[in-house]
Design an enzyme around this catalytic site. Structure first.
Site, PDB file in Angstrom:
ATOM      1  N   LYS A 118       0.811  -1.220   0.000  1.00 33.57           N
ATOM      2  CA  LYS A 118       0.000   0.000   0.000  1.00 33.57           C
ATOM      3  C   LYS A 118       0.851   1.280   0.000  1.00 33.57           C
ATOM      4  O   LYS A 118       0.446   2.294  -0.572  1.00 33.57           O
ATOM      5  CB  LYS A 118      -0.950  -0.004   1.212  1.00 33.57           C
ATOM      6  CG  LYS A 118      -1.889  -1.218   1.279  1.00 33.57           C
ATOM      7  CD  LYS A 118      -2.788  -1.328   0.072  1.00 33.57           C
ATOM      8  CE  LYS A 118      -3.840  -2.413   0.211  1.00 33.57           C
ATOM      9  NZ  LYS A 118      -3.331  -3.773   0.227  1.00 33.57           N
ATOM     10  N   GLU A 289      -6.605   2.074  -3.319  1.00 33.99           N
ATOM     11  CA  GLU A 289      -5.690   0.990  -3.673  1.00 33.99           C
ATOM     12  C   GLU A 289      -5.994   0.539  -5.092  1.00 33.99           C
ATOM     13  O   GLU A 289      -6.995   0.940  -5.686  1.00 33.99           O
ATOM     14  CB  GLU A 289      -5.821  -0.193  -2.706  1.00 33.99           C
ATOM     15  CG  GLU A 289      -7.180  -0.871  -2.731  1.00 33.99           C
ATOM     16  CD  GLU A 289      -7.266  -2.042  -1.768  1.00 33.99           C
ATOM     17  OE1 GLU A 289      -6.225  -2.485  -1.251  1.00 33.99           O
ATOM     18  OE2 GLU A 289      -8.389  -2.522  -1.541  1.00 33.99           O
ATOM     19  N   ARG A 293      -6.155  -7.766 -10.205  1.00 32.46           N
ATOM     20  CA  ARG A 293      -6.830  -9.038 -10.473  1.00 32.46           C
ATOM     21  C   ARG A 293      -8.258  -8.753 -10.892  1.00 32.46           C
ATOM     22  O   ARG A 293      -8.695  -7.612 -10.917  1.00 32.46           O
ATOM     23  CB  ARG A 293      -6.829  -9.915  -9.208  1.00 32.46           C
ATOM     24  CG  ARG A 293      -7.461  -9.196  -8.015  1.00 32.46           C
ATOM     25  CD  ARG A 293      -7.711 -10.111  -6.842  1.00 32.46           C
ATOM     26  NE  ARG A 293      -8.039  -9.387  -5.628  1.00 32.46           N
ATOM     27  CZ  ARG A 293      -9.234  -8.883  -5.339  1.00 32.46           C
ATOM     28  NH1 ARG A 293     -10.232  -8.978  -6.197  1.00 32.46           N
ATOM     29  NH2 ARG A 293      -9.451  -8.256  -4.199  1.00 32.46           N
ATOM     30  N   VAL A 296     -14.577  -9.588  -7.477  1.00 24.61           N
ATOM     31  CA  VAL A 296     -15.803 -10.355  -7.242  1.00 24.61           C
ATOM     32  C   VAL A 296     -16.976  -9.708  -7.991  1.00 24.61           C
ATOM     33  O   VAL A 296     -17.823 -10.387  -8.569  1.00 24.61           O
ATOM     34  CB  VAL A 296     -16.130 -10.415  -5.726  1.00 24.61           C
ATOM     35  CG1 VAL A 296     -17.461 -11.127  -5.481  1.00 24.61           C
ATOM     36  CG2 VAL A 296     -15.009 -11.107  -4.961  1.00 24.61           C
TER      37      VAL A 296
END
Length: 448
Positions: A118, A289, A293, A296
């Site tokens: 982060k 952030e 990927r 969901v």
């Protein structure tokens, strides 16, 4: 035609099934991996091949890098898709996949490393022109340093683990008196949960919304930014319901952020799918952030933009060009996703067990992403999410009406689920009128 002929899916449940379906649509063969607890899982049954990689605990199976790589090599897989969770943001694993001559279906390992920490991510965000929350310039090593930075940016502040995620390793500090305990507890928790006690600090926004922008970038320098998702309805920093687009934004705010995100992705030479996450308060965006990927909640973007994000991930990984530009990315209507968990809707205790009846809703504009079925036994070992209901309509009010109908139709018996909570949320005046922020759901549940 893609150079990828066979994909091993390093995951389980609905996301494994989602990837299998995208591969089948492309004529690509699939390999499922599974733990002993998932022998009867649907992704195992629908893949072309399947390999058992270990016992039920995730550390012995879905996090077992050597077992997964061995399975991929034994089945002659060309590529590995990690889904989300598990190894999806493990740069070392992505690097090993490439070292073994296979294609990693995701961003480059060095980008996962850069955006996974982060502190580094914030530094990169600033360099690439993304707006950030006022905070520490880097890691905070001592209590004195923490007190000094907090005084400079002004209370309240949030102490966060540099290696954190999933809502863990963060603590709000309202004043200097709370700092000592908060600093020490967060440092200890961070070390325990992530093996890294590096902390940083940000100004705490009291009434923010969580808004994120989905991007795709190929290996030829082409970037498109899809419109945003509003993921503000959260419990303990876990998203419960997500929407696309974020109805609270003006068209100018949306257009400005799309350009900013596009420019940032190009500057950092990002490839594949990713998401820029922001806090939004008083008309201003603050970088939170980047998720390197698939998310969901990717289906709400797919429903509104009519594009298969998993298919695009595979095409990009194979070296293909996007084949469209920003002007071709046109939204259509509104979509809402509901995460349905096998949990008690009152106290959120996980409720694994056998599903005695599973009858998902259907009809126009209704999509269900799930890997459960009647007779399936939900193991106690993994995440409690068992289905995602995604509803699409021409606008938000129509979407809420359709979603109400779809939730009423959805039948799951044998285990408790969070469907009753989702029904309450849709019937709530604040939700209907967009009068909520990241903290709203926690307050709503206290009153229930």
């Amino acid at each position: 035609m893609s150079q990828i002929k066979k994909v091993l899916i390093a995951n389980r449940g609905e996301i494994a099934l989602r990837v299998i379906r995208a591969c089948r649509d492309m004529g690509i063969r699939t390999v499922a991996i599974y733990s002993t607890a998932d022998k009867e899982a649907m992704h195992v049954q629908l893949a072309d091949e399947s390999v058992c990689i270990g016992p039920a605990p995730a550390r012995d199976s879905y996090l077992n890098e050597s077992a997964i790589l061995t399975a991929a090599l034994l089945t002659n897989a060309d590529a590995i898709h990690p889904g989300y969770g598990f190894l999806s943001e493990r740069a070392d694993f992505a690097h090993k996949v490439e070292q073994h001559g296979m294609i990693w279906i995701g961003p480059a390992p060095d980008m996962i490393t850069k955006m996974g920490d982060k502190v580094n991510a914030k530094k990169t965000a600033i360099e690439c022109g993304l707006p950030v929350v006022p905070g520490s310039d880097g890691a905070i090593d001592t209590l004195d340093q923490a007190l000094e930075v907090a005084e400079k940016i002004g209370y309240p502040v949030m102490i966060k683990a540099a290696a954190g995620g999933g809502g863990r390793g963060m603590r709000a500090v309202m004043n200097a008196d709370e700092m000592t305990d908060a600093f020490q507890l967060t440092k200890k928790e961070s070390k325990s949960a992530f093996g890294d006690d590096t902390l940083y600090m940000e100004k705490l926004l009291l009434h923010p919304r969580h808004i994120e922008f989905q991007i795709l970038a190929d290996k030829h320098g082409n970037v498109v930014v899809f419109g945003e998702r509003d993921c503000s309805l959260q419990r303990r920093n876990q998203k419960v319901m997500e929407e696309c687009p974020a109805a609270v934004l003006s068209q100018k705010q949306r257009d400005d952020m799309i350009e900013i995100c596009k420019s940032a992705a190009k500057k950092m030479k990002y490839t594949n799918a990713g998401t820029f996450e922001f806090m939004f308060e008083d008309g201003k965006f603050y970088f939170l952030e980047m998720n390197t990927r698939l998310q969901v909640e990717h289906p709400v973007t797919e429903m509104v933009y009519g594009i298969d994000l998993v298919r695009e991930q595979i095409r990009i990984a194979a070296g293909e060009k996007l084949g469209y530009n920003q002007s071709n990315v046109i939204p259509n209507g509104h979509a809402i996703e509901f995460r349905i968990n096998a949990e008690d809707p009152e106290n959120f205790t996980p409720n694994p067990g056998q599903i005695t009846l599973y009858a998902p809703s259907g009809g126009l504009g209704v999509r269900v992403d799930s890997a459960v079925y009647t007779g399936y036994t939900i193991p106690p070992t993994y995440d409690s999410m068992i289905a995602k209901l995604i509803v699409h309509a021409q606008n938000r009010p129509a979407c809420i009406m359709r979603a109400t109908r779809a939730l009423d139709e959805f039948v799951i018996e044998g285990v408790k689920t969070t469907i009753p909570l989702q029904q309450k949320l849709l019937n709530n005046k604040d939700v209907k009128q967009l009068n909520f922020d990241n903290h709203w759901l926690e307050e709503f549940l206290k009153k229930e």
